[in-house]
Design an enzyme around this catalytic site. Structure first.
Site, PDB file in Angstrom:
ATOM      1  N   GLY A  20       7.786  14.602  -0.594  1.00 57.36           N
ATOM      2  CA  GLY A  20       7.738  15.815   0.206  1.00 57.36           C
ATOM      3  C   GLY A  20       6.616  15.833   1.223  1.00 57.36           C
ATOM      4  O   GLY A  20       6.199  16.897   1.679  1.00 57.36           O
ATOM      5  N   GLY A  69      31.806  -4.556  23.582  1.00 57.82           N
ATOM      6  CA  GLY A  69      32.408  -4.360  22.268  1.00 57.82           C
ATOM      7  C   GLY A  69      31.912  -5.356  21.232  1.00 57.82           C
ATOM      8  O   GLY A  69      31.854  -5.035  20.039  1.00 57.82           O
ATOM      9  N   GLU A 101       4.379   3.650  10.192  1.00 57.23           N
ATOM     10  CA  GLU A 101       2.981   3.769  10.618  1.00 57.23           C
ATOM     11  C   GLU A 101       2.755   4.966  11.543  1.00 57.23           C
ATOM     12  O   GLU A 101       1.875   4.970  12.380  1.00 57.23           O
ATOM     13  CB  GLU A 101       2.551   2.480  11.325  1.00 57.23           C
ATOM     14  CG  GLU A 101       1.570   1.598  10.560  1.00 57.23           C
ATOM     15  CD  GLU A 101       2.108   1.133   9.209  1.00 57.23           C
ATOM     16  OE1 GLU A 101       2.380   2.003   8.373  1.00 57.23           O
ATOM     17  OE2 GLU A 101       2.236  -0.071   8.985  1.00 57.23           O
ATOM     18  N   PHE A 105       0.844  -1.197   0.000  1.00 58.84           N
ATOM     19  CA  PHE A 105       0.000   0.000   0.000  1.00 58.84           C
ATOM     20  C   PHE A 105       0.875   1.241   0.000  1.00 58.84           C
ATOM     21  O   PHE A 105       2.017   1.215   0.457  1.00 58.84           O
ATOM     22  CB  PHE A 105      -0.994   0.000   1.171  1.00 58.84           C
ATOM     23  CG  PHE A 105      -0.398   0.340   2.506  1.00 58.84           C
ATOM     24  CD1 PHE A 105      -0.584   1.596   3.061  1.00 58.84           C
ATOM     25  CD2 PHE A 105       0.324  -0.602   3.220  1.00 58.84           C
ATOM     26  CE1 PHE A 105      -0.048   1.907   4.295  1.00 58.84           C
ATOM     27  CE2 PHE A 105       0.866  -0.300   4.456  1.00 58.84           C
ATOM     28  CZ  PHE A 105       0.681   0.947   4.994  1.00 58.84           C
ATOM     29  N   GLU A 137       4.658  10.321   0.073  1.00 53.18           N
ATOM     30  CA  GLU A 137       5.277  10.914  -1.105  1.00 53.18           C
ATOM     31  C   GLU A 137       6.581  11.595  -0.685  1.00 53.18           C
ATOM     32  O   GLU A 137       6.791  11.849   0.511  1.00 53.18           O
ATOM     33  CB  GLU A 137       4.318  11.913  -1.770  1.00 53.18           C
ATOM     34  CG  GLU A 137       3.058  11.251  -2.297  1.00 53.18           C
ATOM     35  CD  GLU A 137       2.101  12.219  -2.998  1.00 53.18           C
ATOM     36  OE1 GLU A 137       2.429  13.421  -3.046  1.00 53.18           O
ATOM     37  OE2 GLU A 137       1.061  11.765  -3.480  1.00 53.18           O
TER      38      GLU A 137
END
Length: 401
Positions: A133, A356, A379, A127, A131
């Site tokens: 921007g 580490g 989401e 789905f 977009e």
């Protein structure tokens, strides 16, 4: 089964499904996940195994060839899968959201056309709302669908499609001003279009291009892509629900259950991080004894386990609320917010326990450390969840002055 993150009140069938999925995760996913993730390789063998288990049709009604299970069952399965490898749960989740939207909002013809093949895993869903921007401002969508005879012509660029390349059916949200006069609120002039395509990259049907995989810090293996529509023709019978102007509400309904599943993914990743941390703490020795016997590490393990348990409880509550037919945006927002934040914290604590070695790609915790941040964004960000939660609380606790 571990003591943490148990769910009371499950039926024998639910317990059997979860046991089967957990065995699959332990045998088929965990042993290969890190190697596949480092190669950014799509887990085809794992996906084929999930198809055989029937998970692609878990919530699809039996009349369409699915198992007809609840959102709770599905979320618990997602939790188990994410415990093995979060990317696999993403492959399932986006497919599930499209199937859910079809089940809830599709026309009878759309249900009969797609749901049986989705249940079998033959049609795979994705789905698309976002977009380049846009971010969280869905009302600012610029992709557009314009009526042209018996078709709609779609133009625009979409972003962040999970399963963008491997999917064969994409639910795409566009503006559609036809039938909606100028000045109509943006969310009332949006439509969800069901776009069928071939799997792969490049031009996957006339007017539709999937440029290629986006290279990501984590969440590898699964294909995340853009989608470009250039005079893409879609027949009018592929408008979800058969009428324009309903797309925003359809997508929000899908995202609401998606938030439960993102919460479930956070629970699963946190569980795995705790398992890795508590195991390593009993193997690693410093100052003559396992580090698990040092109080500082015990405190850390206690905090991690409590967060795992709390996130799981909220996720289960949100799923059960949706299954009851009640509005659950408050519960889903809380669950998604808490589970993703706690997941990040539990993973970081497990990373610290490894010292580490946690920085080495030979250790699984390194992969989880790169995967957890995606859940903070997917989401809806934490800030979006807080907006949803705050507004709902003010509705529930309206001051009577």
């Amino acid at each position: 089964m571990t003591r943490l993150a148990q769910t009371a009140g499950l039926t024998d069938i639910q317990q059997e499904i979860l046991s089967t999925v957990r065995d699959f995760v332990d045998k088929e996913i965990i042993p290969v996940a890190t190697e596949l993730e480092h190669r950014d390789e799509y887990p085809q063998a794992i996906v084929d195994g999930l198809k055989e288990l029937g998970l692609f049709g878990l919530m699809i009604p039996e009349e369409y060839g699915g198992l007809g299970e609840s959102l709770l069952t599905y979320a618990l399965c997602v939790e188990e899968i994410a415990r093995g490898w979060m990317s696999v749960s993403g492959i399932i989740n986006t497919h599930f959201i499209v199937a859910y939207m079809l089940k809830q909002h599709g026309t009878q013809e759309q249900k009969e056309t797609f749901l049986p093949r989705m249940a079998a895993g033959e049609v795979r869903g994705a789905f698309s709302m976002s977009e380049p921007g846009l971010g969280s401002d869905v009302s600012a969508i610029t992709s557009k669908g314009v009526k042209d005879g018996d078709d709609y012509v779609l133009n625009g660029q979409k972003m962040w499609l999970t399963n963008g390349g491997t999917s064969t059916l994409v639910a795409v949200l566009c503006r559609s001003d036809e039938g909606h006069p100028e000045g109509t609120a943006p969310h009332k002039s949006m439509t969800t279009f069901l776009v069928e395509k071939e799997p792969g990259f490049g031009e996957v049907r006339p007017g539709l291009t999937i440029p290629g995989k986006i290279d990501k810090m984590g969440y590898k293996g699964v294909d995340t892509t853009e989608l470009i529509m250039d005079d893409l023709r879609i027949p009018a019978n592929r408008v979800l629900g058969g009428a324009t102007g309903r797309g925003f509400y359809q997508m929000m309904d899908g995202v609401e259950v998606g938030r439960v599943n993102v919460a479930a993914r956070g629970c699963g990743v946190a569980q795995r991080a705790f398992e890795l941390g508590v195991s390593y703490a009993q193997q690693r020795h410093t100052f003559g004894k396992p580090i698990a016997q040092h109080q500082a590490i015990q405190f850390k393990l206690a905090e991690m386990a409590t967060k795992v348990e709390a996130a799981h409880a909220m996720m289960v509550n949100a799923a059960r609320k949706k299954d009851s037919g009640e509005r659950n945006d408050l519960e889903a927002g809380m669950a998604k917010y808490l589970a993703s934040e706690y997941c990040k914290e539990v993973v970081e604590d497990a990373f610290r326990i490894h010292g580490g070695y946690g920085f080495s790609k030979e250790y699984e915790i390194e992969r989880l450390y790169r995967e957890a941040p995606m859940l903070l964004i997917g989401e809806g960000t934490a800030e979006i969840q807080k907006m949803i939660i705050g507004r709902r609380l003010l509705e529930e606790y309206r001051f009577q002055g």
